[in-house]
Design a protein around this motif. Structure first.
Motif, PDB file in Angstrom:
ATOM      1  N   GLN A 131      34.217  36.634  58.295  1.00  0.00           N
ATOM      2  CA  GLN A 131      34.260  37.124  59.667  1.00  0.00           C
ATOM      3  C   GLN A 131      33.477  38.423  59.781  1.00  0.00           C
ATOM      4  OE1 GLN A 131      36.028  35.626  62.481  1.00  0.00           O
ATOM      5  NE2 GLN A 131      35.751  33.950  61.052  1.00  0.00           N
ATOM      6  N   VAL A 132      33.626  39.308  58.789  1.00  0.00           N
ATOM      7  CA  VAL A 132      32.908  40.584  58.784  1.00  0.00           C
ATOM      8  C   VAL A 132      32.203  40.728  57.444  1.00  0.00           C
ATOM      9  CG1 VAL A 132      33.091  43.086  58.949  1.00  0.00           C
ATOM     10  CG2 VAL A 132      34.564  41.642  60.367  1.00  0.00           C
ATOM     11  N   ASP A 142      30.022  41.849  62.360  1.00  0.00           N
ATOM     12  CA  ASP A 142      31.116  40.990  62.794  1.00  0.00           C
ATOM     13  C   ASP A 142      30.494  39.777  63.467  1.00  0.00           C
ATOM     14  OD1 ASP A 142      33.237  39.726  64.089  1.00  0.00           O
ATOM     15  OD2 ASP A 142      34.301  41.604  64.468  1.00  0.00           O
TER      16      ASP A 142
END
Length: 231
Positions: A131-132, A142
């Motif tokens: 996700q990040v 992100d």
């Protein structure tokens, strides 16, 4: 890890359709934005970049093709046309110039859902699973929210910028050839060197303190580009 629920923007001035789609799509795990006109859709896009836009052709303030043209002129967002206009010329024009898919009303919700899933899978398959992604202490990306997290704050990314940046970030401090960036950032085959340069320039405007003298996104002449990361 947080779960990313794809965001869909539905542009249709029929409140019955938007209400029904919102209820069903939210139940199937999507975050839903709605707009009843082309301008309202454009205003919403300034606030949040959706993963996919569903557009009716017959809008009160502009034709759906005009809205799609405006969207595509500055943002590489996938589009599905959902409309009562089922002429061969409209379908052909829609698919040739603006949309990833074209659905004619009345429609089956389950079929629309399957088409949404297929378009999202095709357009998002190149983003990393994380996700990040932490590039270094000065930058994280992100991908779920299409944001670059910098010391100076958050900056929004278009889907194509996210794809380019993901390829460069995964290969940080290594040269990525322009041909690879074009092939992987535009899986539909619509990329070219000029489009790549325009998006690199936009990324520099967002990521660099001085875009005219880049220290983060470096051009390697005759080869490609390199994302500079602290060791």
């Amino acid at each position: 890890m947080l779960v990313h629920f794809p965001t869909l923007l539905i542009v249709d001035d029929d409140p019955t359709i938007t209400r029904s789609l919102r209820v069903n799509l939210e139940a199937d795990g999507f975050e839903i934005l709605t707009a009843a006109s082309g301008q309202e859709a454009l205003d919403l896009m300034e606030q949040k970049i959706p993963d996919l836009v569903i557009v009716d052709l017959l809008l009160p303030d502009m034709h759906g093709f005009e809205l799609c043209k405006k969207l595509k002129s500055y943002m590489d967002v996938p589009i599905i046309m959902l409309t009562g206009v089922g002429s061969e010329s409209s379908i052909t024009s829609g698919l040739d110039f603006y949309a990833e898919d074209y659905v004619v009303k009345p429609f089956s919700y389950r079929e629309l859902l399957a088409r949404i899933g297929r378009v999202l899978k095709r357009t998002q398959r190149l983003l990393p699973k994380e996700q990040v992604l932490v590039v270094d202490k000065g930058m994280s990306i992100d991908f779920a929210r299409h944001l670059a997290l910098l010391k100076k704050g958050e900056v929004g990314l278009t889907p194509v910028e996210s794809r380019i940046l993901s390829i460069l970030a995964i290969n940080a401090n290594k040269v990525v050839r322009s041909e690879r960036l074009i092939d992987e950032a535009w899986p539909d085959g619509e990329g070219d060197p000029n489009r790549l340069w325009v998006n690199i320039r936009r990324l520099r405007n967002k990521l660099e303190d001085d875009p005219s003298h880049p220290k983060r996104l470096i051009t390697e002449r005759g080869m490609g580009y390199r994302l500079q990361a602290d060791e």
